[in-house]
Structure formats: C-alpha cells, structure tokens
Design a protein around this motif. Structure first.
Motif, PDB file in Angstrom:
ATOM      1  N   ARG A  31       0.831  -1.205   0.000  1.00 22.64           N
ATOM      2  CA  ARG A  31       0.000   0.000   0.000  1.00 22.64           C
ATOM      3  C   ARG A  31       0.868   1.258   0.000  1.00 22.64           C
ATOM      4  O   ARG A  31       0.532   2.239  -0.675  1.00 22.64           O
ATOM      5  CB  ARG A  31      -0.945  -0.040   1.207  1.00 22.64           C
ATOM      6  N   TRP A  32       1.975   1.223   0.730  1.00 26.49           N
ATOM      7  CA  TRP A  32       2.866   2.376   0.705  1.00 26.49           C
ATOM      8  C   TRP A  32       3.413   2.617  -0.703  1.00 26.49           C
ATOM      9  O   TRP A  32       3.484   3.757  -1.179  1.00 26.49           O
ATOM     10  CB  TRP A  32       4.029   2.207   1.687  1.00 26.49           C
ATOM     11  N   GLU A  33       3.807   1.556  -1.373  1.00 26.69           N
ATOM     12  CA  GLU A  33       4.352   1.703  -2.731  1.00 26.69           C
ATOM     13  C   GLU A  33       3.299   2.279  -3.671  1.00 26.69           C
ATOM     14  O   GLU A  33       3.625   3.113  -4.530  1.00 26.69           O
ATOM     15  CB  GLU A  33       4.848   0.347  -3.220  1.00 26.69           C
ATOM     16  N   ALA A  34       2.047   1.850  -3.517  1.00 20.38           N
ATOM     17  CA  ALA A  34       0.982   2.403  -4.355  1.00 20.38           C
ATOM     18  C   ALA A  34       0.794   3.891  -4.073  1.00 20.38           C
ATOM     19  O   ALA A  34       0.636   4.698  -5.003  1.00 20.38           O
ATOM     20  CB  ALA A  34      -0.331   1.650  -4.104  1.00 20.38           C
ATOM     21  N   LEU A  35       0.821   4.279  -2.804  1.00 20.96           N
ATOM     22  CA  LEU A  35       0.666   5.686  -2.443  1.00 20.96           C
ATOM     23  C   LEU A  35       1.843   6.512  -2.948  1.00 20.96           C
ATOM     24  O   LEU A  35       1.646   7.580  -3.559  1.00 20.96           O
ATOM     25  CB  LEU A  35       0.548   5.820  -0.925  1.00 20.96           C
ATOM     26  N   ALA A  36       3.054   6.047  -2.689  1.00 16.37           N
ATOM     27  CA  ALA A  36       4.237   6.804  -3.094  1.00 16.37           C
ATOM     28  C   ALA A  36       4.273   7.000  -4.603  1.00 16.37           C
ATOM     29  O   ALA A  36       4.611   8.082  -5.107  1.00 16.37           O
ATOM     30  CB  ALA A  36       5.496   6.099  -2.610  1.00 16.37           C
TER      31      ALA A  36
ATOM     32  N   SER B 139      -4.455   7.885   5.726  1.00 17.59           N
ATOM     33  CA  SER B 139      -4.274   6.480   6.076  1.00 17.59           C
ATOM     34  C   SER B 139      -4.064   5.668   4.807  1.00 17.59           C
ATOM     35  O   SER B 139      -4.950   5.613   3.946  1.00 17.59           O
ATOM     36  CB  SER B 139      -5.490   5.958   6.841  1.00 17.59           C
ATOM     37  N   PHE B 140      -2.903   5.019   4.709  1.00 14.93           N
ATOM     38  CA  PHE B 140      -2.698   4.151   3.551  1.00 14.93           C
ATOM     39  C   PHE B 140      -2.952   2.687   3.913  1.00 14.93           C
ATOM     40  O   PHE B 140      -2.435   1.761   3.272  1.00 14.93           O
ATOM     41  CB  PHE B 140      -1.336   4.369   2.886  1.00 14.93           C
ATOM     42  N   ALA B 141      -3.822   2.485   4.933  1.00 20.90           N
ATOM     43  CA  ALA B 141      -4.342   1.140   5.188  1.00 20.90           C
ATOM     44  C   ALA B 141      -5.394   0.766   4.157  1.00 20.90           C
ATOM     45  O   ALA B 141      -5.810  -0.395   4.076  1.00 20.90           O
ATOM     46  CB  ALA B 141      -4.940   1.059   6.589  1.00 20.90           C
TER      47      ALA B 141
ATOM     48  N   LEU C  73      -6.079   3.988  -2.925  1.00 18.22           N
ATOM     49  CA  LEU C  73      -5.011   4.976  -2.766  1.00 18.22           C
ATOM     50  C   LEU C  73      -4.708   5.685  -4.088  1.00 18.22           C
ATOM     51  O   LEU C  73      -4.589   6.913  -4.130  1.00 18.22           O
ATOM     52  CB  LEU C  73      -3.755   4.298  -2.217  1.00 18.22           C
ATOM     53  N   ARG C  74      -4.614   4.921  -5.169  1.00 16.02           N
ATOM     54  CA  ARG C  74      -4.308   5.539  -6.466  1.00 16.02           C
ATOM     55  C   ARG C  74      -5.443   6.469  -6.899  1.00 16.02           C
ATOM     56  O   ARG C  74      -5.198   7.592  -7.360  1.00 16.02           O
ATOM     57  CB  ARG C  74      -4.041   4.449  -7.503  1.00 16.02           C
TER      58      ARG C  74
END
Length: 371
Positions: free
Chosen positions: A281-286, A350-352, A358-359
């Motif tokens: 999820r972090w990678e998708a957000l970043a 929240s990137f849960a 997220l995208r």
C-alpha cells in the motif's frame, strides 16, 4: 471541578466530524483500519466450542497473558489484558492521574490522550516533536517536564499516530531516566510498533522496566474489532489499573481473547504478512503521489499513516479544507489540527486502504494541491 463539568468540556473527536458525514462513493483515507482479512487462525478460534463461555479473571486469560509476556520479553505478572489499548490507557489514567495534576503528551498526538487526561480531572500539557519528521525529541520533552512540577504522567507514542514518527534508544533512555527520577508514570503507546519498514522502532522496555507499554492486536495483527489490548509493566503500576478495568468492564470478551491468543501464537507469520500488505500500500501511495503531484516521499518509521503537507492556503482553516475534499473530491483525510496545533499544516492520510483506493484517492486530490 466536578465530574459533570469536566465531561461537559469534552467534544466529539474531529475525526468523527469528518468521517460521519462521508458521502457515498468517497475514498476512505481517514480512519486507520486494516483492509486485509482477519487471519484464519483468529477466525477458527472464534468458532471453537469449549463448552460454556465463561468469565475469565479480570487480569485476563492466563494463556493470553503468557503469550503477551513472551512477545514482550516480560513476566506473566507484568501483563494486564484490556479492552483494546484504549482500555489500558483509560485504566492507567484513572488509577494514577490525580485531579489537578498535569499529563504530558505529544503535539501532534493521538486525539484520545487529552480527553483521557480531562476525564481524570487533569490538564493536558503538550511537548513538541522534532521538526524533522515529527520524531521524539527528548530534550524538548524534558524541558516541558522541568517546567511542569505538577506532572503525574508522561505518554509517548512510538511510532506516532498521526505522524508515523518514531524515536531512538538514546532519546527513550533520557526520557525514562527523567520520569523515574521524578517518580511519575511513563506510558509508551506502542500499538503500531510492528508495522515498520525494515527497522523496528525501539520499545520503552529496551531501556527500562519501570514504565508501562500499551499495545493491542488492532494494528499489527489486523484485528481492531476484537478489542483486545494489554499493558505490560511493573505490577506496582498495573495492580490499581486492573481494579479500575475490572469495575469498568469486568473483563475482556472471552472469545476475543481466544482469537487474540491464536494471533499471538502465530505472530511471526501474521506480522510479516501485515508488513507486506502495508508495504504494498505504501508503494501504491508513493507512486501515485509522485505521478500526480511530483512529490517524493519517505516511508514513516512505522504505522500506515502519511502526514501529508497541506497547501499553504489551507493552513488558516484545515478543517474546512478537509471537509471540502470530502464533499467535492470525495476523499476523506483527517486534518492534522485534529491532533494538536503542531499538526496544523498537515493532514493524516491512512494508507491502510486498498492500493486501488489509494491511487484513485490521490488522483482526486491532485487538483486541490495544484491551485
């Protein structure tokens, strides 16, 4: 001040003010709720058939206390099982925070801390976090402590909700020594400690056995709905908190404790899977932040929160800005101001949420950052 007057000063959480009016189709990046499934071992434990669903001791199911003790490198008599980490915090505050005293807490910090202090008849006093990534600044905290002779407790949150900032061993040691020297309760809320990005944040128990650590299965083990938490520390601190917790709720729900035990017994696999889910999820957000806004971001020390800088124009009224995002862009973020004045220029994301959410959420937010 009488209890009714104290309670009249409490206001609903600003988080609820944002989330309760969420329109249909909004992307939920507000609440910190895992979006991966409850592990199978917990589901099976909830369905076990042991006969009567009996009370357990106020202090908690012995097998669960042993599992929590083993996880924290503690003795079983140092463990109190509670209704979530919130139950542990409430019981500790009621047991040890005297009316008219003061409680030190981070700014920005978790919204429950000042409310818990006020319910106990105490005054919340904030200490600042570091300017680089909102991490524990021992010297800043101790300066506030030195200026607050009426302090009865200090609370840490490592890694932090809302910022994701942690701390280092040297800072923890300095703070622990200062609190032990004054004979005041030091609580370290470590509920997010096992959701890290390669380097696990240090624990208060790494530097002292004189404070109390609180945690739960809500975040790392992905089970907030079980409402099972614990406090680990010197029995002298825990004994009166156990009495408070027993009178408040009798004990944590027995089936939930069975499920929590199953989660603890499979911690290695479950926590690794949770970290993998958070990393994804972090990678998708970043990636979305880089593509949509040109932002290059660094993962937090722990948690699944990104403390996102707001446009300068939003600083005067961050709540209004986040309500606009909710109602127009249909994306739910929490204004950092909800966590204290130190969070005014930020929003907690929240990137849960799922990678797809997220995208899409960042895509919807982008026009509001480009004005």
């Amino acid at each position: 001040m009488n209890p009714a007057t104290r309670l009249s000063l409490l206001k609903p959480s600003p988080i609820r003010a944002i989330t309760d009016g969420t329109p249909p189709g909004a992307i939920p990046l507000g609440l910190g709720e895992p979006t991966w499934n409850l592990p199978e071992v917990a589901r099976r434990a909830l369905l076990r058939d042991p006969g009567p669903c009996a009370y357990v001791p106020h202090v908690g199911l012995l097998e669960l206390r042993k599992a929590v003790a083993a996880f924290h490198g503690a003795q079983v008599e140092e463990v109190l099982i509670t209704t979530g980490s919130q139950g542990a915090l409430f019981s500790l505050f009621q047991a040890w925070v005297e009316p008219g005293t003061k409680v030190l807490m981070p700014d920005p910090g978790f919204v429950a801390y000042p409310a818990l202090a006020r319910i106990a008849g105490a005054e919340p006093v904030t200490y600042p976090l570091s300017k680089d990534r909102f991490r524990l600044d021992a010297e800043a905290l101790i300066r506030v402590l030195d200026a607050t002779p009426e302090a009865s407790a200090v609370i840490l949150n490592l890694p932090s909700n809302p910022t994701g900032g942690g701390g280092d061993l040297a800072a923890l040691k300095r703070v622990a020594e200062a609190c032990v020297a004054r004979g005041i309760l030091l609580i370290s809320d470590e509920v997010y400690r096992d959701l890290h990005f390669g380097v696990r944040a240090p624990s208060l128990r790494d530097v002292t056995d004189r404070g109390v650590v609180t945690s739960s299965v809500s975040k790392g083990w992905g089970a907030p709905g079980l409402r099972v938490g614990w406090a680990v520390g010197d029995p002298a601190w825990l004994t009166p908190a156990r009495v408070v917790h027993g009178y408040a709720v009798t004990g944590t729900a027995t089936p939930a404790q069975w499920a929590a035990l199953a989660l603890l017994e499979h911690s290695d696999a479950i926590l690794a899977e949770a970290r993998a889910a958070v990393q994804l999820r972090w990678e998708a957000l970043a990636s979305a932040l880089r593509e949509e806004l040109g932002h290059t971001v660094t993962p937090p020390d722990g948690t699944f929160y990104h403390f996102m800088a707001l446009p300068e124009s939003a600083h005067a009224d961050p709540l209004a800005f986040c309500l606009k995002l909710r109602d127009e862009a249909k994306v739910v973020l929490i204004p950092g101001l909800a966590f204290g004045e130190g969070g005014r220029g930020h929003a907690r994301l929240s990137f849960a949420a799922t990678p797809e959410q997220l995208r899409e959420g960042v895509r919807r937010l982008a026009p509001y950052w480009k004005h």
